[in-house]
Design a protein around this motif. Sequence first.
Motif, PDB file in Angstrom:
ATOM      1  N   LEU A   1      16.777 -14.044  16.517  1.00 19.66           N
ATOM      2  CA  LEU A   1      15.976 -13.838  17.726  1.00 19.66           C
ATOM      3  C   LEU A   1      15.857 -12.358  18.041  1.00 19.66           C
ATOM      4  O   LEU A   1      14.775 -11.870  18.400  1.00 19.66           O
ATOM      5  N   ASP A   2      16.984 -11.657  17.917  1.00 17.01           N
ATOM      6  CA  ASP A   2      16.966 -10.211  18.176  1.00 17.01           C
ATOM      7  C   ASP A   2      16.023  -9.499  17.200  1.00 17.01           C
ATOM      8  O   ASP A   2      15.251  -8.614  17.594  1.00 17.01           O
ATOM      9  N   TRP A   3      16.083  -9.890  15.927  1.00 13.38           N
ATOM     10  CA  TRP A   3      15.218  -9.284  14.910  1.00 13.38           C
ATOM     11  C   TRP A   3      13.753  -9.524  15.241  1.00 13.38           C
ATOM     12  O   TRP A   3      12.917  -8.613  15.166  1.00 13.38           O
TER      13      TRP A   3
ATOM     14  N   GLU B   1      12.309 -10.206  18.133  1.00 13.79           N
ATOM     15  CA  GLU B   1      11.866  -9.474  19.313  1.00 13.79           C
ATOM     16  C   GLU B   1      11.700  -7.985  19.001  1.00 13.79           C
ATOM     17  O   GLU B   1      10.761  -7.335  19.477  1.00 13.79           O
ATOM     18  N   GLU B   2      12.609  -7.440  18.180  1.00  9.31           N
ATOM     19  CA  GLU B   2      12.517  -6.021  17.826  1.00  9.31           C
ATOM     20  C   GLU B   2      11.288  -5.746  16.965  1.00  9.31           C
ATOM     21  O   GLU B   2      10.573  -4.762  17.161  1.00  9.31           O
TER      22      GLU B   2
ATOM     23  N   GLU C   1      21.040 -16.208  17.100  1.00  8.09           N
ATOM     24  CA  GLU C   1      20.828 -15.041  17.957  1.00  8.09           C
ATOM     25  C   GLU C   1      20.407 -13.799  17.187  1.00  8.09           C
ATOM     26  O   GLU C   1      19.537 -13.039  17.631  1.00  8.09           O
ATOM     27  N   SER C   2      20.986 -13.557  16.012  1.00  9.00           N
ATOM     28  CA  SER C   2      20.601 -12.357  15.255  1.00  9.00           C
ATOM     29  C   SER C   2      19.135 -12.427  14.839  1.00  9.00           C
ATOM     30  O   SER C   2      18.428 -11.416  14.824  1.00  9.00           O
TER      31      SER C   2
ATOM     32  N   LYS D   1      24.224 -19.782  18.805  1.00  8.11           N
ATOM     33  CA  LYS D   1      24.795 -18.477  18.460  1.00  8.11           C
ATOM     34  C   LYS D   1      24.424 -18.069  17.033  1.00  8.11           C
ATOM     35  O   LYS D   1      24.303 -16.880  16.732  1.00  8.11           O
TER      36      LYS D   1
ATOM     37  N   PRO E   1       8.902 -11.263  23.549  1.00  9.87           N
ATOM     38  CA  PRO E   1      10.131 -11.993  23.864  1.00  9.87           C
ATOM     39  C   PRO E   1      10.114 -13.427  23.331  1.00  9.87           C
ATOM     40  O   PRO E   1       9.047 -14.028  23.172  1.00  9.87           O
TER      41      PRO E   1
END
Length: 498
Positions: A212-214, A216-217, A209-210, A206, A222
């Motif tokens: 990973l999101d960054w 991918e964006e 996760e932030s 957890k 992915p």
Amino acid sequence: MQPTIKAVMVQGTTSDAGKSVLAAGLCRVLARKGINVAPFKSQNMALNSAVTKDGGEIGRAQAVQAQACRIEPTVHMNPVLLKPNTDIGAQIIVQGKAITDMDAVSYHGYKKVVMSSVMESFAILQHEHDTVVIEGAGSPAEINLRENDIANMGFAEEADIPVIIIADIDRGGVFAHLYGTLALLSESEQARVKGFVINRFRGDVKLLESGLDWLEEKTGKPVLGVLPYLHGLMLEAEDAINSQQVEAADQQLNVVVPVLTRVSNHTDFDPLRMHPQVNLQFVGKGQPFPAADLIIIPGTKSVRSDLAFLREQGWDKNIERHLRLGGKVMGICGGYQMLGEQIADPEGIEGPAGESAGLGYLATQTVLAKNKQLKQTTGTLAMPEQATVPVRGYEIHAGVTTGIAVDAPVQLADGPDGQFGVDNQVFGTYLHGIFEQQEACDAILSWAGLEATQTPDFDAMREQGIDRVADTLEQYMDLGKLWPEWADKFDATLSQNY
């Protein structure tokens, strides 16, 4: 129906990011699903090599990956193998056979020539298998090596295959590694990157996760999986020495291995470092030489120069004192040659032509010759005052050794091998992999002074290591995105664990 993905390439942000292990795990996952898969690495630079059944030489990592595929290794799985013999030069092995020595600058130009052999081998594997799992080398972002590249994106572009990029989070800076690597690729190279894998993660995902999101964006790619750190994983290293050991038993044998400058096939010692009764210690340049029951001189790509290095370190005096105190000494391949009376290199096979006096503990003489001995073999081993036991392994050496008795301790299918010396305190053999069989390992360790030997099944441990990686990939990777035509074979619920 989705078209068949005939190959997937694993590239890394750095050396030792986990490419070899990920490729082996993917091979085993597919093999377990009944898919006919083969490994491939166009160019490998390593002194750990394996011998194929037809007498070719490839990197050991590809032999392990072939095992993961449950097939026999072939020379086409690693068509170019570079074995460094100096800081700026290497022996060039193409499709299993040594062809010449080159310095780095000469080889850089030669890559345009050898690319045809690389593509030929790859085409053979693609024809014979449903898919191919390819391992890159180093990093695709090494700008100085991009021209004429045959190991990473240069090959991927020529073969027109998709790529995944793996990074080791345990090193730190994982997002910079992945983002920066992608940014340094050309547009066409970026387009073939299908996603990222983060390796050796510890802790609560957890907290990741932030990031990973960054990622991918920012990249539009992915994250295909976040793989946990696998403590105590048993899988052969591609090149770097692995000194990790299993939990020790009460009774131990102290084994010391001096690390030579061109040490080769140090995977010989994996069964010992995984042995609960063995305290295996590697000793490097300038390090104190610890007390030992058994000293093992390993193989080397440059036997005469490494013999000089051994003497420069004073290790010859350590060995001499060790024998006076009743200890045992063993030499494997180049180490076996060093234990003899003389090593001659009249044609300059491994360096300047000349002769070197050996350590003189065995009544053998070795002459280096151009044609390497490359073979898998089986036979028997007879240690002093012990019953004869079966043995198997492989030979990789340029030396022709004389002085071997007909009743030598190792009797192989094609003749005797090895010798004892100094009242049976010294033992030498050309046989790599000699510790991998329980009975042979027991016999050698018993000779060295270990009582009530309890050698584990190394073959089973290696299989368990491969399966452990495959289990992890099935649990933590979205494999359906790599092979959409086989997505129904993978459990989609497990791929969400990252």
